[in-house]
Each structure stands twice: as C-alpha cells, then as structure tokens.
Motif scaffolding. Structure first.
Motif, short mmCIF file in Angstrom:
data_model
loop_
_atom_site.label_atom_id
_atom_site.label_comp_id
_atom_site.label_asym_id
_atom_site.label_seq_id
_atom_site.Cartn_x
_atom_site.Cartn_y
_atom_site.Cartn_z
N GLU A 282 -13.18 -32.73 -48.75
CA GLU A 282 -14.51 -32.70 -47.88
C GLU A 282 -15.78 -33.17 -48.53
O GLU A 282 -15.80 -33.47 -49.70
CB GLU A 282 -14.52 -31.40 -47.02
CG GLU A 282 -14.61 -30.29 -48.17
CD GLU A 282 -14.64 -28.98 -47.56
OE1 GLU A 282 -15.77 -28.39 -47.11
OE2 GLU A 282 -13.45 -28.47 -47.59
N LYS A 283 -16.79 -33.46 -47.86
CA LYS A 283 -18.10 -33.84 -48.17
C LYS A 283 -18.49 -32.77 -49.19
O LYS A 283 -18.62 -31.53 -48.63
CB LYS A 283 -18.98 -34.40 -47.22
CG LYS A 283 -20.20 -35.05 -47.60
CD LYS A 283 -20.90 -35.59 -46.61
CE LYS A 283 -20.43 -36.73 -45.91
NZ LYS A 283 -21.61 -37.39 -44.97
N VAL A 284 -19.05 -33.14 -50.39
CA VAL A 284 -19.43 -32.06 -51.25
C VAL A 284 -20.89 -32.72 -51.66
O VAL A 284 -21.20 -33.91 -52.18
CB VAL A 284 -18.66 -31.99 -52.54
CG1 VAL A 284 -19.09 -31.12 -53.43
CG2 VAL A 284 -17.31 -31.67 -52.11
N GLU A 285 -22.11 -31.71 -51.45
CA GLU A 285 -23.23 -32.07 -52.26
C GLU A 285 -23.40 -31.47 -53.58
O GLU A 285 -23.25 -30.27 -53.73
CB GLU A 285 -24.41 -31.53 -51.49
CG GLU A 285 -24.47 -32.07 -50.12
CD GLU A 285 -25.45 -33.51 -49.95
OE1 GLU A 285 -25.71 -33.98 -51.03
OE2 GLU A 285 -25.24 -34.16 -49.06
N PRO A 316 -23.32 -37.74 -51.59
CA PRO A 316 -22.22 -36.73 -51.65
C PRO A 316 -21.03 -37.39 -51.71
O PRO A 316 -20.98 -38.67 -51.75
CB PRO A 316 -22.49 -36.19 -50.02
CG PRO A 316 -23.06 -37.56 -49.41
CD PRO A 316 -24.19 -38.08 -50.53
N ILE A 317 -20.21 -36.69 -52.24
CA ILE A 317 -18.69 -37.34 -52.57
C ILE A 317 -17.96 -36.66 -51.79
O ILE A 317 -17.90 -35.48 -51.02
CB ILE A 317 -18.39 -37.37 -54.12
CG1 ILE A 317 -18.38 -35.78 -54.61
CG2 ILE A 317 -19.41 -38.19 -54.91
CD1 ILE A 317 -17.69 -35.92 -55.78
N TYR A 318 -16.51 -37.11 -51.76
CA TYR A 318 -15.50 -36.30 -51.17
C TYR A 318 -14.64 -35.81 -52.26
O TYR A 318 -14.10 -36.43 -53.08
CB TYR A 318 -14.58 -37.31 -50.16
CG TYR A 318 -15.19 -37.62 -48.97
CD1 TYR A 318 -14.94 -36.63 -47.69
CD2 TYR A 318 -16.34 -38.79 -48.90
CE1 TYR A 318 -15.80 -37.20 -46.51
CE2 TYR A 318 -16.88 -39.01 -47.53
CZ TYR A 318 -16.68 -38.07 -46.31
OH TYR A 318 -17.22 -38.45 -45.36
N ASP A 382 -21.95 -48.30 -48.13
CA ASP A 382 -21.28 -46.78 -48.07
C ASP A 382 -22.33 -45.74 -48.25
O ASP A 382 -21.95 -44.68 -47.78
CB ASP A 382 -20.51 -46.58 -49.46
CG ASP A 382 -19.21 -47.58 -49.32
OD1 ASP A 382 -18.50 -48.00 -50.25
OD2 ASP A 382 -18.77 -48.00 -48.20
N TYR A 383 -23.57 -45.77 -48.88
CA TYR A 383 -24.41 -44.94 -49.07
C TYR A 383 -25.77 -45.35 -48.88
O TYR A 383 -26.14 -46.54 -49.13
CB TYR A 383 -24.59 -44.39 -50.45
CG TYR A 383 -23.04 -43.49 -51.00
CD1 TYR A 383 -23.03 -42.29 -50.41
CD2 TYR A 383 -22.25 -44.28 -51.61
CE1 TYR A 383 -21.86 -41.58 -50.82
CE2 TYR A 383 -21.01 -43.62 -51.67
CZ TYR A 383 -20.96 -42.40 -51.34
OH TYR A 383 -19.63 -41.69 -51.82
N TYR A 387 -30.26 -42.81 -52.12
CA TYR A 387 -29.51 -42.18 -53.02
C TYR A 387 -29.52 -43.05 -54.40
O TYR A 387 -29.29 -42.27 -55.54
CB TYR A 387 -28.13 -42.11 -52.74
CG TYR A 387 -27.84 -41.01 -51.84
CD1 TYR A 387 -28.10 -39.77 -51.84
CD2 TYR A 387 -27.34 -41.50 -50.56
CE1 TYR A 387 -27.96 -38.58 -50.74
CE2 TYR A 387 -27.03 -40.45 -49.39
CZ TYR A 387 -27.40 -39.36 -49.71
OH TYR A 387 -27.25 -38.15 -48.80
N HIS A 460 -9.76 -35.07 -58.73
CA HIS A 460 -10.92 -35.68 -58.23
C HIS A 460 -11.11 -37.14 -58.99
O HIS A 460 -12.08 -38.01 -58.90
CB HIS A 460 -12.21 -35.17 -58.63
CG HIS A 460 -12.42 -33.71 -57.85
ND1 HIS A 460 -12.01 -32.68 -58.06
CD2 HIS A 460 -13.15 -33.74 -56.81
CE1 HIS A 460 -12.34 -31.91 -57.27
NE2 HIS A 460 -12.99 -32.18 -56.39
#
Length: 483
Positions: A282-285, A316-318, A382-383, A387, A460
């Motif tokens: 899931e998306k992680v800050e 954010p990353i997944y 993508d971003y 960022y 990861h």
C-alpha cells in the motif's frame, strides 16, 4: 608424569578415559591423549614389546634426546613387520632404520587447535592415512598422540552440543516471538480501548471551552449591571483567586487538549505498528512513517541524546508500512543503545541524525534495486514534479537541506546516523547474520538487523547499507526504489 621408554626402567602411560567436559571451543588439549615417547636409538624389539603389552596404544613418538623425530603407529608397525624377513631386519636394529623405511606423512597439530578444526583436517587426509593417529604438540619438548576415533567422538559431542544450544536458542526466540505477537494483539486492543476515552475527553473539552466562554460572558454582564459588588463577593473572589483562575483556566484547557491530541497520535501510531500488514503493498509516506516510529521511541530519547531531523519532500512508495516502521525502530534503537555512555558522560555531544531525500542511483544500485529503465518523461508522469523540487521543507521543525540535481532521482534514501563508538570490522562483517549480537541476552536477540535486512531487500527490493568507523560513529542507509 611423562616417561621415555627404555629397557632399563618401567614405563607408564597416563591416559584419561573419563567423560570429557567438552564445550564449543574445546581444543585438543581437552581430550584424552596418549603420552609415550621412545628414543629413536633403541632397538625395534622395544616397540614390539610395548605394543604387545598394550594393544590400545595407537603408536609411539620417536625422540632423539629432546628433539622430535616422528611417529610410528601400531597399525603401520605390525603391517610392516608382517612382511617376509622384516622381523629379522628390524627388531634387532635401531629404530632409525625402521623409521626410514616405514615413515609416512603425519598430521602434527598444536594443542590449542579447536577440536572441530582438527577433525576437518584429519578427515581430509588420503584414505591410507585416515586412521593414523595425530601428533599433538603441547610445547617444544612435549608431544602426545590422539586417536582419530577419539577425535571424531569429541567432534560428534560438540556437534550435538551445538545443535542443542541452537535448539534452545531457537526455542527461546520462538517463545519471545510468540510473546511479542501476543503483546502486539494486546496492544491493538488496548490502543482501541484508549481511543474511546480520549475521544470522549476531546469531545467534552470543546464543551468545557464553550461553557467557560459562556460563564465568563455571564460574569462580565454581572459586572456591567452591578459595578459595585458586595463585600462578600469581593472576599470570595479573593479567596478563589478569581483573576488568576480567569487567566489560567484557558491555558489548562489548552494543555489538556494538546496532551489528548498527543495521546491520540501515539495510540494511532501504536495501532498502526501493531496491526498486520495486508498481503498487498500500500502507499507509504516515508516521513510520516518515520515520525510515527519516533513517537513510539520518544521515551527512549533521554535528555542527553540530541535528535536532528533533515526531511526532504519525498514521493510516496508502495510497500508495507508496518514492516518499514519495524526497520526504522530497529535501526534507531541500535543508535540509541550506541549512545548510552556518551549521553551520560557528555550529554551535549550524543547525536542521532535522520535524513531523507530522493537521489540518483548508480548503475550498480539500479541493478540491486531492480529499477527499470524509464525515460524522464515517463518517470515524471508517475510523481508530481514537486517531489523532485527541494526548494521547501515538508516539516518546519526540521533542519532541511536541499541540493539541486541535474540528474533524474530514482530512489529514496533514508540515512540514520549516530556519533557513537562505531562498530569494529569483524563485527561489521557479521552484522546482518541471524542470531548474531554483541549485546547481553536481556538486551539483544540478534534478530533485529537480520530481519530488517530481509524486509528491505526481499519485501521492498531495496538495499540496506552500513558504514562505520570505530570512534566516529555509524550510519545506516536504507535505499528504496521509486517505481
């Protein structure tokens, strides 16, 4: 006492056949060794008489005065003597002649050689030498013989001991893991129970604030309508220190509100940390995840440890937020442990720095992180561009530094460093091994960094680097790919 065998005095052999008190670091000196030496100038018949008197003797050590010459095993001696005319040729003559005829390569080891290492060397010999006894050198003039069977039995005992110790340690770790899992479930339930009364406090706090405003408005209205209060009212106002209460009560309400909000934040962090991650990423800050971890560790930051945060705006990353929190928790906890002595002796010098940034990866890092090749346009789709714009800080309380780059960033870097005593090179080489720890049993399990390495590299597709200098500190860098 060691005796040199000669025809004119008796010979004794000191051989301890009692059970050995072996341990993992046992050496050849800890085993039962045969103590027998024969002067090489003696006749061959002396060795024959010795072997015939005690068939358990594995061999004899040949000495010329105090000089070690070699070894003759009983097996090889009778093998040679069984040949035609051998007894006539050798029994009446000096052992020099027989030794020159029958000598073979021997395995000579020092007494402080570990049993396991000695066994490995013994079984690597050629097949015809496999059962030849081993010569053990205790000093420049003291030599002993060790049967290979005794060595292999000792190795087997040590192997069983190591297996049992590993089983016990594994069992203890499983029990601890189960306790932690149960604690996590309890923590989730307790945090849920705490949330309800805290929410009640926050909700009623707003009502109290409104009531306070209403009462103060009513008091002001009374003072306007009755500007000359009675003496009884004045006395009561003095008794309760009305002016101080009027000024202090709003501050009390604000402090309750701030404390309740902090408690809510802490409970949410604990709930997030204790819950099980979903099977899908899931998306992680990252910065938010770090802040939640630091909140959990807040009580461990003693006054002597200075925390410096340098957060940059990172996308954010997944991934799995709880597992990343566990990694951050392990690394930061180790940094705090490393600074315990410094924080007590020099409270203003101990420092932990946490820095996040997006940066360009080297080609080797790209291969390790399995980052696909994107064109600049594809990646920026993508971003958002913000960022990659480090002109502003996401956290006004952080000392954020920026450095523009003409290259396209492709990974997030989280650096956690301390200025502690550092890690010696031999320890650094084994730092990610399972169950390896330099901490006492009540403080370390040897699992934290090995699990962290697995979470970053396998879960990861990232990289966990460590750089350390003795006397200067340690830095862990966690690299996570931007996909």
């Amino acid at each position: 006492m060691l005796n040199t065998y000669s025809p004119d005095h008796s010979h004794t052999i000191e051989f301890n056949r009692s059970a050995q008190n072996l341990h993992l670091e046992s050496t050849l000196e800890d085993l039962s060794l045969f103590e027998i030496q024969v002067d090489i100038n003696q006749r061959g018949v002396i060795v024959t008489q010795l072997f015939e008197s005690d068939s358990t003797i594995p061999g004899v050590i040949l000495m010329d005065g105090k000089k070690f010459i070699g070894m003759i095993s009983q097996r090889r001696f009778f093998e040679r003597m069984s040949r035609p005319y051998a007894r006539e040729l050798f029994l009446g003559r000096s052992l020099h002649i027989f030794y020159n005829f029958a000598q073979t390569d021997l395995l000579l080891l020092s007494g402080d050689t570990p049993v396991v290492e000695a066994a490995q060397q013994a079984i690597r010999r050629s097949p015809h030498l496999l059962y030849e006894p081993i010569v053990v050198k205790l000093s420049s003039t003291e030599y002993r013989l060790l049967e290979v069977q005794q060595l292999l039995i000792a190795q087997s005992c040590i192997h069983q001991l190591a297996t049992e110790l590993l089983r016990q340690k594994t069992q203890a770790q499983l029990i601890q893991t189960e306790k932690l899992a149960t604690l996590g479930q309890m923590l989730a339930g307790v945090s849920h129970e705490i949330r309800n009364p805290v929410a009640c406090i926050l909700g009623n706090l707003q009502c109290l604030s409104n009531y306070y405003q209403d009462f103060m408005g009513l008091v002001e209205t009374y003072e306007q309508e009755f500007p000359q209060p009675s003496q009884a009212i004045e006395d009561y106002k003095d008794e309760i220190d009305f002016e101080f209460t009027q000024q202090d009560l709003p501050e009390v309400l604000d402090s309750i509100k701030i404390s309740s909000e902090r408690l809510t934040h802490l409970v949410n962090s604990l709930r997030c940390f204790s819950r099980v991650d979903s099977s899908k990423p899931e998306k992680v800050e990252i910065n938010y995840c770090l802040e939640n971890t630091l909140l959990i560790l807040k009580n461990r930051f003693v006054p002597g440890i200075n925390l410096i945060k340098k957060y940059e705006k990172v996308p954010p990353i997944y991934g799995y937020p709880n597992q990343l929190s566990q990694v951050f928790l392990n690394v930061i906890s180790n940094a705090i442990d490393a600074l315990e002595d410094i924080s007590q002796d020099h409270p203003h010098l101990a420092k932990i720095t946490i820095k996040t940034e997006v940066r360009e990866c080297s080609e080797i890092e790209k291969q390790t992180l399995k980052i696909p090749s994107h064109s600049p346009m594809e990646t920026r789709l993508d971003y958002p561009a913000e960022y990659f714009d480090h002109s502003s800080s996401p956290n006004s309380n952080c000392d954020c530094q920026t450095k523009p780059s003409n290259h396209l960033p492709c990974c997030i870097s989280i650096r956690i460093s301390d200025n502690g005593p550092g890690i010696p090179a031999p320890v650094l080489e084994r730092i990610f091994e399972t169950f390896f720890t330099t901490k006492p049993p009540d403080k370390g399990t040897g699992l934290g960094l090995s699990i962290s390495h697995e979470i970053i590299t396998e879960k990861h597709r990232g990289k966990l680097n460590v750089i350390s200098q003795v006397g200067r500190g340690t830095e862990f860098e966690i690299l996570l790919p931007i996909l």
